[in-house]
Design a protein around this motif. Structure first.
Motif, PDB file in Angstrom:
ATOM      1  N   TYR A   1      -4.462   3.924   4.228  1.00  0.00           N
ATOM      2  CA  TYR A   1      -5.089   2.825   4.967  1.00  0.00           C
ATOM      3  C   TYR A   1      -5.279   3.232   6.417  1.00  0.00           C
ATOM      4  O   TYR A   1      -4.734   4.226   6.889  1.00  0.00           O
ATOM      5  CB  TYR A   1      -4.236   1.551   4.881  1.00  0.00           C
ATOM      6  CG  TYR A   1      -2.852   1.697   5.459  1.00  0.00           C
ATOM      7  CD1 TYR A   1      -2.613   1.484   6.818  1.00  0.00           C
ATOM      8  CD2 TYR A   1      -1.779   2.055   4.639  1.00  0.00           C
ATOM      9  CE1 TYR A   1      -1.338   1.624   7.348  1.00  0.00           C
ATOM     10  CE2 TYR A   1      -0.504   2.189   5.168  1.00  0.00           C
ATOM     11  CZ  TYR A   1      -0.284   1.977   6.521  1.00  0.00           C
ATOM     12  OH  TYR A   1       0.962   2.123   7.043  1.00  0.00           O
TER      13      TYR A   1
ATOM     14  N   PHE B   1      -9.537  -0.463   8.274  1.00  0.00           N
ATOM     15  CA  PHE B   1      -9.587  -0.881   6.871  1.00  0.00           C
ATOM     16  C   PHE B   1      -8.799  -2.183   6.679  1.00  0.00           C
ATOM     17  O   PHE B   1      -9.259  -3.112   6.001  1.00  0.00           O
ATOM     18  CB  PHE B   1      -9.013   0.239   5.998  1.00  0.00           C
ATOM     19  CG  PHE B   1      -9.288   0.096   4.531  1.00  0.00           C
ATOM     20  CD1 PHE B   1     -10.413  -0.590   4.076  1.00  0.00           C
ATOM     21  CD2 PHE B   1      -8.434   0.654   3.592  1.00  0.00           C
ATOM     22  CE1 PHE B   1     -10.679  -0.709   2.732  1.00  0.00           C
ATOM     23  CE2 PHE B   1      -8.687   0.541   2.236  1.00  0.00           C
ATOM     24  CZ  PHE B   1      -9.806  -0.135   1.806  1.00  0.00           C
ATOM     25  N   ILE B   2      -7.638  -2.264   7.297  1.00  0.00           N
ATOM     26  CA  ILE B   2      -6.816  -3.468   7.196  1.00  0.00           C
ATOM     27  C   ILE B   2      -7.538  -4.657   7.813  1.00  0.00           C
ATOM     28  O   ILE B   2      -7.571  -5.765   7.239  1.00  0.00           O
ATOM     29  CB  ILE B   2      -5.450  -3.264   7.882  1.00  0.00           C
ATOM     30  CG1 ILE B   2      -4.648  -2.170   7.176  1.00  0.00           C
ATOM     31  CG2 ILE B   2      -4.673  -4.567   7.944  1.00  0.00           C
ATOM     32  CD1 ILE B   2      -4.216  -2.530   5.781  1.00  0.00           C
TER      33      ILE B   2
ATOM     34  N   LEU C   1       0.826  -1.212   0.000  1.00  0.00           N
ATOM     35  CA  LEU C   1       0.000   0.000   0.000  1.00  0.00           C
ATOM     36  C   LEU C   1       0.861   1.263   0.000  1.00  0.00           C
ATOM     37  O   LEU C   1       0.589   2.231  -0.727  1.00  0.00           O
ATOM     38  CB  LEU C   1      -0.928  -0.003   1.217  1.00  0.00           C
ATOM     39  CG  LEU C   1      -2.007  -1.096   1.244  1.00  0.00           C
ATOM     40  CD1 LEU C   1      -2.763  -1.074   2.571  1.00  0.00           C
ATOM     41  CD2 LEU C   1      -2.974  -0.943   0.079  1.00  0.00           C
TER      42      LEU C   1
ATOM     43  N   ARG D   1     -13.460   3.782   4.246  1.00  0.00           N
ATOM     44  CA  ARG D   1     -12.188   3.066   4.375  1.00  0.00           C
ATOM     45  C   ARG D   1     -11.452   3.404   5.671  1.00  0.00           C
ATOM     46  O   ARG D   1     -10.709   2.564   6.199  1.00  0.00           O
ATOM     47  CB  ARG D   1     -11.291   3.363   3.180  1.00  0.00           C
ATOM     48  CG  ARG D   1     -10.777   4.793   3.105  1.00  0.00           C
ATOM     49  CD  ARG D   1      -9.977   5.035   1.839  1.00  0.00           C
ATOM     50  NE  ARG D   1      -9.435   6.372   1.775  1.00  0.00           N
ATOM     51  CZ  ARG D   1     -10.119   7.448   1.397  1.00  0.00           C
ATOM     52  NH1 ARG D   1     -11.396   7.305   1.046  1.00  0.00           N
ATOM     53  NH2 ARG D   1      -9.564   8.642   1.371  1.00  0.00           N
TER      54      ARG D   1
ATOM     55  N   SER E   1     -10.229   1.319  -2.004  1.00  0.00           N
ATOM     56  CA  SER E   1      -9.435   2.415  -1.432  1.00  0.00           C
ATOM     57  C   SER E   1     -10.120   3.763  -1.533  1.00  0.00           C
ATOM     58  O   SER E   1      -9.718   4.712  -0.846  1.00  0.00           O
ATOM     59  CB  SER E   1      -8.065   2.472  -2.112  1.00  0.00           C
ATOM     60  OG  SER E   1      -8.207   2.682  -3.516  1.00  0.00           O
TER      61      SER E   1
ATOM     62  N   LEU F   1      -8.128  -4.153  -0.620  1.00  0.00           N
ATOM     63  CA  LEU F   1      -7.705  -2.815  -0.199  1.00  0.00           C
ATOM     64  C   LEU F   1      -7.581  -1.877  -1.392  1.00  0.00           C
ATOM     65  O   LEU F   1      -7.960  -0.696  -1.315  1.00  0.00           O
ATOM     66  CB  LEU F   1      -6.367  -2.908   0.542  1.00  0.00           C
ATOM     67  CG  LEU F   1      -6.423  -3.597   1.913  1.00  0.00           C
ATOM     68  CD1 LEU F   1      -5.034  -3.965   2.395  1.00  0.00           C
ATOM     69  CD2 LEU F   1      -7.114  -2.703   2.932  1.00  0.00           C
TER      70      LEU F   1
END
Length: 602
Positions: free
Chosen positions: A65, A69-70, A58, A112, A107, A103
């Motif tokens: 991020y 979100f992860i 990323l 997110r 994005s 992701l």
């Protein structure tokens, strides 16, 4: 660990899984370069390495991020494994490539950077474990609140308006179908109807999807778990029998049992039906109590079962609480095996449950009740250590250095408490702080660490929150104990300036007290109690005399007391249940039928 990885507050204990076996590099002192290892010590680095790859990719592509979100990417793309329950694998095995695609594709979504707090009161899920919670449908208020990044601007908060679709695939759950969520906490009501559910464990989730991007998977989940225990009846002799059960390597069989009223211990007998295969099993059981760690009522035992052999174990139980009992074939075993196992419950109650013997009283009475069926009773009181209480001789607080600074530059503090005592002869001691011991992550204080020094300032040993793991053998002499406790509030540490600790001195040869079945015999010291058979519902009084002065251990003076155990059952398994409850990894902690505290007379 073979029990359900489910938090006591209902949260799913496992989020994702990763391969747990590896050929790992090991230190040179092992005289080998690598070693085959397994467990969370292998899977955790595997998962962390996979997440590091995601972050690296990323950053290399300039994609923003957040923690939330992860996590969503990992959970929503994990691969589920068939025949493995959700409590063991969570949402599945981590898939780094699919998580990265998730992701990248999402994005630009407005959610997110958002997280979501989902609470049922102060719990993170709905968990109905005992039968009294399952007699009728129940309503649960659920709070759902968006969590913004720390430096989010007000315009982001104002513009948030999510159209959430709520789904659940369980027929015994009734929840709203939609939710409008803005920058505030919203509440919904969920009805759980466990009526008609079969015995065993039942799990489902209420998932919240963004209606504009349903393919992105749930934004949040509410785990719901119901365990319907099996009732154990008097008509079966309070016994459950499982015949000809087939086990493959690594197979786990799980039972949820309602412990009968009055039961104080359970006995498990497992017999091999295979004549050509020896096997290894793990027996694991637990009962949950509010605001107590699961290890408080946990039993864990590793056993080896020879061909056509059998093995029996016993452990204490709490009546009225659901017992989760697992029997698991060791994963590294070879071949299949068939076994028969029996779980039976027994009950003997002592009143009072904690027996205090004051030397000035001369004679102390306690009553024994057989609660379930005929039981042979042979009370035995054994004093195994004398306890010395210490007050600090000094207490100092100070701020810690920059290495111990918390996020947002929050300062951390410590208090150092010093204690001293004299060891009158060579012996084994255990140091503990009753106010703080047996508490680790659930403690309000950050940590506790004690170190014990001799008069030459030589470090003799150290310990932490679990005193039974750190017994020290000391020679005659003077000793000093240094206790450190940390907290981010100095005022909380100031409250501990007079914190007492105790030093438990083991008695080399246990001291047994005389027990009589009537007051007259106790008064004149004749005809000690023998084995008695008590029918169900019958009570028998017993009388115990105090310890003679000439048997008081050397060094035990005013303010000290003797401590030990009272076992009631005559059978070896009954004694075993009253004397020890196994800890994880084969370690033991003494759990008596009734704790004995004998005050000294000087």
């Amino acid at each position: 660990m073979f029990l359900m990885f489910l938090s006591a507050d209902g949260a799913l204990g496992v989020s994702i899984s990763a391969p747990g076996g590896a050929i790992a590099s090991v230190p040179n002192w092992t005289l080998r370069g690598t070693q085959l290892m397994n467990g969370t010590s292998m899977s955790s680095p595997n998962a962390c390495g996979g997440i590091a790859l995601l972050l690296s990719g990323l950053k290399a592509n300039g994609i923003g991020y957040s923690v939330h979100f992860i996590r969503r990417a990992l959970e929503n793309t994990a691969m589920k494994i068939e025949d493995i329950e959700v409590f063991a694998q969570g949402h599945g095995i981590i898939q780094v490539d699919k998580a990265y695609e998730y992701l990248v594709q999402n994005s630009f979504m407005p959610t997110r950077n958002l997280g979501f707090n989902v609470f049922v009161g102060n719990q993170r899920g709905i968990y109905l474990r005992d039968l009294h919670n399952q007699t009728s449908p129940s309503d649960h208020g659920v709070a759902i609140e968006p969590v913004f990044p720390e430096h989010a601007v007000n315009s982001e908060r104002i513009s948030l308006q999510l159209h959430i679709a709520l789904t659940c695939n369980a027929s015994w759950i009734n929840c709203p179908s939609h939710l409008e969520l803005m920058n505030q906490c919203r509440h919904i009501n969920i009805r759980v109807n466990p009526s008609g559910l079969p015995e065993g464990v039942h799990f489902t989730e209420v998932c919240g999807y963004d209606t504009t991007a349903p393919d992105a998977g749930p934004l949040f989940r509410l785990p719901i778990t119901i365990t319907v225990p099996l009732r154990v009846h008097e008509t079966t002799g309070y016994e459950i029998v499982h015949s000809d059960v087939h086990f493959k390597p690594g197979q786990i069989t799980r039972h949820f049992l309602e412990v009968p009223c009055g039961a104080t211990w359970a006995e498990v007998t497992i017999s091999s039906l295979s004549s050509d295969v020896s096997s290894k099993f793990v027996l694991h059981a637990v009962q949950l109590e509010k605001q107590k760690a699961y290890r408080t009522n946990e039993f864990y035992k590793f056993i080896s079962l020879l061909e056509k052999g059998s093995c029996s174990e016993a452990f204490p139980v709490l009546h009225g609480k659901t017992l989760e009992f697992c029997i698991a074939r060791w994963w590294a075993s070879l071949g299949d095996v068939s076994v028969k196992y029996t779980i039976s419950f027994h009950g003997i109650l002592c009143t009072p449950s904690q027996l205090h013997i004051n030397a000035a009283d001369g004679i102390t009475r306690f009553d024994v009740l057989s609660t379930m069926k005929y039981e042979e009773v042979a009370p035995l009181i054994s004093l195994k250590c004398w306890i010395q209480s210490l007050r600090p001789i000094s207490a100092k607080t100070r701020p810690l250095g920059p290495r111990d600074t918390l996020p947002n530059n929050r300062q951390f503090y410590e208090i150092i408490l010093m204690y001293s005592f004299h060891q009158t002869k060579n012996g084994e001691v255990t140091v503990s702080c009753p106010l703080l011991c047996e508490l680790l992550y659930e403690s309000e204080y950050d940590s506790q660490l004690w170190m014990l020094f001799d008069q030459n300032k030589k470090l003799m040993g150290s310990g932490d929150a679990y005193p039974h793991q750190y017994a020290l053998k000391l020679d005659k002499g003077d000793y000093t104990i240094r206790l450190q406790v940390r907290h981010e509030q100095l005022s909380e540490l100031e409250r501990l300036k007079d914190l007492p600790i105790i030093v438990s001195h083991r008695i080399p040869n246990s001291l047994n007290l005389d027990v009589y079945d009537n007051h007259g015999n106790a008064l004149i010291g004749k005809k000690k109690s023998n084995t008695l058979t008590l029918p169900s519902g019958c009570t028998q009084p017993f009388f115990v005399t105090s310890l003679p002065d000439d048997k008081i251990p050397k060094g035990a003076g005013p303010g000290c007391f003797l401590s030990g155990t009272l076992t009631l059952a005559k059978s070896e398994l009954g004694k075993k249940a009253g004397q020890a409850a196994s800890k994880r990894q084969g370690k033991f902690k003494k759990v008596p039928h009734a704790c004995i505290i004998a005050q000294l007379r000087r």
